[in-house]
Design a protein around this motif. Sequence first.
Motif, PDB file in Angstrom:
ATOM      1  N   TRP A  23       0.836  -1.212   0.000  1.00 43.74           N
ATOM      2  CA  TRP A  23       0.000   0.000   0.000  1.00 43.74           C
ATOM      3  C   TRP A  23       0.873   1.265   0.000  1.00 43.74           C
ATOM      4  N   HIS A  24       1.908   1.247   0.821  1.00 49.62           N
ATOM      5  CA  HIS A  24       2.744   2.445   0.947  1.00 49.62           C
ATOM      6  C   HIS A  24       3.415   2.786  -0.394  1.00 49.62           C
ATOM      7  N   ALA A  25       3.969   1.756  -1.039  1.00 48.70           N
ATOM      8  CA  ALA A  25       4.653   2.003  -2.319  1.00 48.70           C
ATOM      9  C   ALA A  25       3.664   2.541  -3.359  1.00 48.70           C
ATOM     10  N   THR A  26       2.441   2.032  -3.313  1.00 45.40           N
ATOM     11  CA  THR A  26       1.435   2.472  -4.285  1.00 45.40           C
ATOM     12  C   THR A  26       0.979   3.901  -3.996  1.00 45.40           C
ATOM     13  N   ARG A  27       0.628   4.158  -2.751  1.00 44.53           N
ATOM     14  CA  ARG A  27      -0.024   5.435  -2.426  1.00 44.53           C
ATOM     15  C   ARG A  27       0.969   6.566  -2.166  1.00 44.53           C
ATOM     16  N   GLN A  28       2.065   6.254  -1.472  1.00 41.31           N
ATOM     17  CA  GLN A  28       2.997   7.325  -1.109  1.00 41.31           C
ATOM     18  C   GLN A  28       4.107   7.505  -2.150  1.00 41.31           C
ATOM     19  N   LEU A  29       4.520   6.411  -2.786  1.00 39.89           N
ATOM     20  CA  LEU A  29       5.619   6.517  -3.761  1.00 39.89           C
ATOM     21  C   LEU A  29       5.107   6.472  -5.197  1.00 39.89           C
ATOM     22  N   LYS A  64      -6.522   1.194  -9.008  1.00 37.51           N
ATOM     23  CA  LYS A  64      -5.647   1.900  -9.949  1.00 37.51           C
ATOM     24  C   LYS A  64      -5.949   3.376  -9.804  1.00 37.51           C
ATOM     25  N   TYR A  65      -4.911   4.163  -9.543  1.00 37.26           N
ATOM     26  CA  TYR A  65      -5.093   5.598  -9.366  1.00 37.26           C
ATOM     27  C   TYR A  65      -4.826   6.324 -10.683  1.00 37.26           C
ATOM     28  N   ARG A  66      -5.277   7.568 -10.722  1.00 39.97           N
ATOM     29  CA  ARG A  66      -5.169   8.317 -11.984  1.00 39.97           C
ATOM     30  C   ARG A  66      -3.740   8.693 -12.345  1.00 39.97           C
ATOM     31  N   ASP A  67      -2.840   8.664 -11.344  1.00 29.41           N
ATOM     32  CA  ASP A  67      -1.438   8.969 -11.669  1.00 29.41           C
ATOM     33  C   ASP A  67      -0.717   7.735 -12.211  1.00 29.41           C
ATOM     34  N   LEU A  70      -0.669   1.705  -9.007  1.00 29.44           N
ATOM     35  CA  LEU A  70      -1.706   0.678  -8.836  1.00 29.44           C
ATOM     36  C   LEU A  70      -1.259  -0.392  -7.858  1.00 29.44           C
ATOM     37  N   LEU A  71      -2.225  -1.111  -7.350  1.00 28.64           N
ATOM     38  CA  LEU A  71      -1.948  -2.261  -6.487  1.00 28.64           C
ATOM     39  C   LEU A  71      -2.689  -3.472  -7.045  1.00 28.64           C
ATOM     40  N   ASP A  72      -1.903  -4.454  -7.482  1.00 27.46           N
ATOM     41  CA  ASP A  72      -2.442  -5.714  -7.984  1.00 27.46           C
ATOM     42  C   ASP A  72      -2.048  -6.834  -7.025  1.00 27.46           C
ATOM     43  N   ILE A  73      -2.790  -7.910  -7.099  1.00 28.08           N
ATOM     44  CA  ILE A  73      -2.418  -9.070  -6.272  1.00 28.08           C
ATOM     45  C   ILE A  73      -2.613 -10.369  -7.051  1.00 28.08           C
ATOM     46  N   VAL A  74      -1.692 -11.298  -6.854  1.00 28.03           N
ATOM     47  CA  VAL A  74      -1.915 -12.677  -7.291  1.00 28.03           C
ATOM     48  C   VAL A  74      -2.418 -13.406  -6.045  1.00 28.03           C
ATOM     49  N   PRO A  75      -3.701 -13.702  -5.994  1.00 24.10           N
ATOM     50  CA  PRO A  75      -4.239 -14.300  -4.766  1.00 24.10           C
ATOM     51  C   PRO A  75      -3.744 -15.726  -4.570  1.00 24.10           C
ATOM     52  N   SER A  76      -3.905 -16.185  -3.355  1.00 19.59           N
ATOM     53  CA  SER A  76      -3.575 -17.569  -3.051  1.00 19.59           C
ATOM     54  C   SER A  76      -4.868 -18.320  -2.721  1.00 19.59           C
ATOM     55  N   ARG A  77      -4.751 -19.608  -2.470  1.00 21.08           N
ATOM     56  CA  ARG A  77      -5.889 -20.389  -1.984  1.00 21.08           C
ATOM     57  C   ARG A  77      -5.344 -21.625  -1.288  1.00 21.08           C
ATOM     58  N   ILE A  95       5.542 -10.925 -16.349  1.00 18.32           N
ATOM     59  CA  ILE A  95       4.699  -9.776 -16.000  1.00 18.32           C
ATOM     60  C   ILE A  95       5.464  -8.620 -15.341  1.00 18.32           C
ATOM     61  N   GLU A  96       6.757  -8.836 -15.066  1.00 15.40           N
ATOM     62  CA  GLU A  96       7.447  -7.855 -14.224  1.00 15.40           C
ATOM     63  C   GLU A  96       7.599  -6.481 -14.890  1.00 15.40           C
ATOM     64  N   GLU A  97       7.593  -6.449 -16.203  1.00 11.52           N
ATOM     65  CA  GLU A  97       7.765  -5.135 -16.843  1.00 11.52           C
ATOM     66  C   GLU A  97       6.575  -4.206 -16.587  1.00 11.52           C
ATOM     67  N   ARG A  98       5.487  -4.764 -16.133  1.00 14.68           N
ATOM     68  CA  ARG A  98       4.309  -3.947 -15.814  1.00 14.68           C
ATOM     69  C   ARG A  98       4.430  -3.241 -14.468  1.00 14.68           C
ATOM     70  N   TYR A  99       5.416  -3.637 -13.666  1.00 13.72           N
ATOM     71  CA  TYR A  99       5.474  -3.166 -12.278  1.00 13.72           C
ATOM     72  C   TYR A  99       6.809  -2.520 -11.925  1.00 13.72           C
TER      73      TYR A  99
END
Lengths: 282, 163
Positions: free
Chosen positions: A25-31, A98-101, A104-111, A135-139
């Motif tokens: 969350w911090h990396a997404t929202r603050q950074l 996903k924010y307008r800037d 974003l925060l995505d997750i690969v869920p577990s089960r 997928i890493e180039e997206r992040y």
Amino acid sequence: MAVCVSMINMKGGVGKTTLATQLAWHATRQLDKKVLLVDLDPQANASQSVMSPKTYVTYLDDGGLTVADVFEQFTPTGTTAGSPRKLDPLKAIYNRVKYRDGSLLDIVPSRLELSFTLRNPTGKETLLPRFVAKIEERYDLIIIDCSPTDSILTDAAYHSSRYILVPIRAEFLASIGFPLLNRSIKAFQMRHEDKTIEVCGLVFNDFNRGNLKREHRLARKDVEDKATQYGWHVFENDIPHSDSYFRAARDGMPIDRTKGAHHIVKTEFAAFAAEFFGGIGL
Amino acid sequence: MSHSPKSSFLEEAIGLLVQHFGMKRVRAALAKVAIGGDEEGQKAPRRSVSRDQRPTRPTVANALELIRGSDPEKHRLLSEFFGRLKDRKTLPDSEDIRHFAQLIGLKDIEGKSREDMIPTLMRFLLDHPSERLQTDLQSADKISEQERQQGFSVLTDKLLGEK
């Protein structure tokens, strides 16, 4: 290319999931970063926290793919029905926000079925790094929340990661698990000399603020001495206990937006996050 | 009735914009830039500022009115949502609004009271892509303290296969 960090400690209950979700969350929202959180624990607590329990259950009921499908994609009786076939990596990713800037925060869920992988693990440790490579180039940042075991899942996390962050509680049983982690990492490095992986540090987590009693002080000193011996960094900023982290987990919210979270709790977490992200060059 | 030079200039400038872009696009652009929040939430202007110099900040209701012609579907959805917000039929607590904000991609929603947050939320939604609006507005109805507290039973029912 994304920086990939795994939260690892063989001891359970040291705050790996809390730390993983809050750092995401911090990396997404603050950074303002693009962040992927990979839930590599069959208990799926990070998924339930980030997605909210209802959304998580609906996601599974609707046939949403999880990290279990990443590991079992070539298994004929895997959680993806029918013959083994290649998995579309994007189908295992859930977008939380996903924010307008652009952050974003995505997750690969577990089960829970991820635990089946542990029963038949042969050769599966490379499936996660291959997934990450696609997928890493997206992040900007990928955080892997590991289960408290030394298993195929831990090996998969080592293979995928550049850094390891070790949350630790200053208590006797937690501190004796610490050398096991060192051994596990060393064993991996010896088996994979071409792979660069580094412990970026240890963070003391979940202790009573301003109440450093004898047991805590002894355990802390033991861990700090061992960390010095291993050449591992100990972060200056600790994360003391706060019930607000429980609420943040239940509400699926960042700590700085959690109702009732005291200013000092937010400040302490932000200080650690700044030190941590500075250390990995984010 | 005589016009001041400033008013004449404004009308001339708007006339040129309408001529170049068309009324629909100008109205849509005005709706995006002109909203400053509810009048109730605004501080009283300083006495030294003359009436003519005072910035005009349309209410949420006025801002909604501005998109009536250019985007009638968005106007309908948001007007309905605004009404439900005002009546506390959706997102009844400030905490619910904070949750909704983190769901739809509104990074910072300042203000302590629910009333402080509503103009910011509405301003954000006015600029929201139309294709996402309906889905996001529907998700607002699922947000409540009660829903958040049900998490444990939802998960245990799932794990035990009881639902």
